[in-house]
Design a protein around this motif. Structure first.
Motif, PDB file in Angstrom:
ATOM      1  N   THR A   1       0.833  -1.216   0.000  1.00  0.00           N
ATOM      2  CA  THR A   1       0.000   0.000   0.000  1.00  0.00           C
ATOM      3  C   THR A   1       0.862   1.257   0.000  1.00  0.00           C
ATOM      4  O   THR A   1       0.517   2.253  -0.641  1.00  0.00           O
ATOM      5  CB  THR A   1      -0.948  -0.013   1.216  1.00  0.00           C
ATOM      6  OG1 THR A   1      -1.826  -1.137   1.072  1.00  0.00           O
ATOM      7  CG2 THR A   1      -1.774   1.247   1.312  1.00  0.00           C
TER       8      THR A   1
ATOM      9  N   GLN B   1      -7.396   0.654  -0.413  1.00  0.00           N
ATOM     10  CA  GLN B   1      -7.629  -0.357   0.617  1.00  0.00           C
ATOM     11  C   GLN B   1      -8.590   0.257   1.651  1.00  0.00           C
ATOM     12  O   GLN B   1      -8.556   1.468   1.858  1.00  0.00           O
ATOM     13  CB  GLN B   1      -6.293  -0.720   1.269  1.00  0.00           C
ATOM     14  CG  GLN B   1      -6.361  -1.966   2.107  1.00  0.00           C
ATOM     15  CD  GLN B   1      -4.966  -2.483   2.475  1.00  0.00           C
ATOM     16  OE1 GLN B   1      -3.968  -1.805   2.259  1.00  0.00           O
ATOM     17  NE2 GLN B   1      -4.924  -3.668   3.033  1.00  0.00           N
TER      18      GLN B   1
ATOM     19  N   ASP C   1      -6.106  -1.855  -4.728  1.00  0.00           N
ATOM     20  CA  ASP C   1      -5.455  -2.305  -3.489  1.00  0.00           C
ATOM     21  C   ASP C   1      -6.439  -3.185  -2.716  1.00  0.00           C
ATOM     22  O   ASP C   1      -7.375  -2.675  -2.105  1.00  0.00           O
ATOM     23  CB  ASP C   1      -5.022  -1.081  -2.673  1.00  0.00           C
ATOM     24  CG  ASP C   1      -4.041  -1.442  -1.562  1.00  0.00           C
ATOM     25  OD1 ASP C   1      -3.822  -2.651  -1.325  1.00  0.00           O
ATOM     26  OD2 ASP C   1      -3.485  -0.515  -0.948  1.00  0.00           O
TER      27      ASP C   1
HETATM   28 NI    NI Z   1      -1.993  -2.687   2.154  1.00  0.00          NI
END
Ligand code: NI
Ligand SMILES: Nc1ncnc2c1ncn2[C@@H]1O[C@H](COP(=O)(O)OP(=O)(O)OP(=O)(O)O)[C@@H](O)[C@H]1O
Length: 300
Positions: A47, A96, A168
């Motif tokens: 990330t 995410q 993500d």
């Molecule tokens: Ni991540």
């Protein structure tokens, strides 16, 4: 359409008395018409790498290297340039934990229509493709389940028809049918000439949709190559461990824990968990320059 050329990117976070080496010397190219999956255990830097590409790093982050998308170096572009020419237009991001990225005081429909207007897309079509029904669209973010918030985020990332999509963990909280639908959508995009960077824990999903897989460990890419080769003929003991942990294989997790990113060993970061490690692994292995590349002194 242009390549994304990530070249020797490192990201560090300065903390009181320590430095987190979150991304270390990562190089990766993603071409139009290609899906690359970035896989690796929690905390390995996936990330952070995506955030660096979109200018979303916090103030205590320091980056080096370059990430070129055509004439733009994403690591040095101003926030204004990224906001007006890159985000949503040239790169779509499915973040995410998408629920935390939605504006709490506006309905999903209002957010999607606004994005469609600014980016020049079709809100209705994006919603349908993401599996959203009209009644979902009239909800506020706190009224959406995790899976539904994920669908809204997927629609928002794709509404501007960006040539590169960074997703993500986009399958988190979706049931199997929706996962398959989303992966099918990614594959359609790729077959249409888009590029997709799929960040995921889900190796089975990576295997299904990705052309290439890059395996990250402690901030470094330790293996990258054609998807089926990386999973079925892994060269790095770590990739083999990940593949063997799949439910349809041995279903055995790799023993041990990744190292602290504030205290990385000088040599191979995987050596303490590696059955094949010898004294030579105290030197840091270099990623080879092959179509199926590995950074290991004692590959499988
Ligand atoms: Ni991540
Ligand atoms: N702002 C920050 N300050 C300090 N450390 C950070 C910061 N953001 C992330 N990190 C650290 O960087 C490392 C990489 O985090 P990252 O979120 O990229 O992992 P990840 O591979 O995406 O994991 P996951 O699969 O759980 O999402 C972690 O050790 C994390 O704690």
């Amino acid at each position: 359409m242009v390549n994304l050329e990530i070249d020797r990117v490192s990201v560090r976070f300065a903390l009181k008395g320590a430095t987190v080496e979150a991304v270390n010397d990562v190089s990766l190219r993603i071409r139009p018409g290609e899906c690359v999956a970035l896989v690796g255990e929690s905390g390995c830097g996936k990330t952070v790498l995506a955030s660096a590409l979109l200018g979303f790093l916090p103030g205590n982050a320091e980056t080096s290297g370059s990430a070129r998308l055509g004439e733009v170096d994403l690591l040095v572009a101003t926030d204004h340039e990224l906001a007006t020419t890159v985000r949503g237009r040239r790169i779509g991001l499915i973040p995410q934990s998408p629920a935390s990225h939605l504006t709490p005081v506006r309905t999903a429909r209002a957010q999607l229509e606004e994005a469609a207007r600014v980016l020049g897309g079709d809100a209705q079509q994006a919603a349908e493709r993401a599996g959203l029904l009209p009644e979902h669209l009239d909800r506020y973010p706190h009224e959406l389940s995790g899976g539904m918030a994920q669908r809204v985020a997927n629609a928002l990332a794709l509404v501007g028809n960006p040539p590169l999509l960074i997703a993500d963990e986009p399958t988190t909280g979706l049931d199997r049918d929706l996962v398959d639908g989303l992966l099918g959508e990614f594959r359609r995009l790729v077959d249409d000439g888009h590029a997709v960077l799929l960040i995921t824990h889900d190796l089975a999903a990576a295997h299904k949709v990705a052309d290439r897989i890059a395996v990250m460990y402690a901030g470094r890419i330790v293996e990258v190559g054609p998807a089926h080769e990386v999973l079925d003929a892994s060269k790095h003991p770590y990739s083999r461990g990940l593949a063997n942990a799949l439910p349809e294989r041995d279903f055995l997790p790799i023993p041990g824990q990744p190292p602290l990113l504030t205290d990385l060993p000088a040599g191979c970061a995987f050596a303490p968990r590696c059955e094949q490690a010898t004294a030579i692994c105290e030197d840091r292995p270099v990623l080879t320059d092959d179509p199926h590349a590995v950074a290991c002194h004692r590959p499988c």
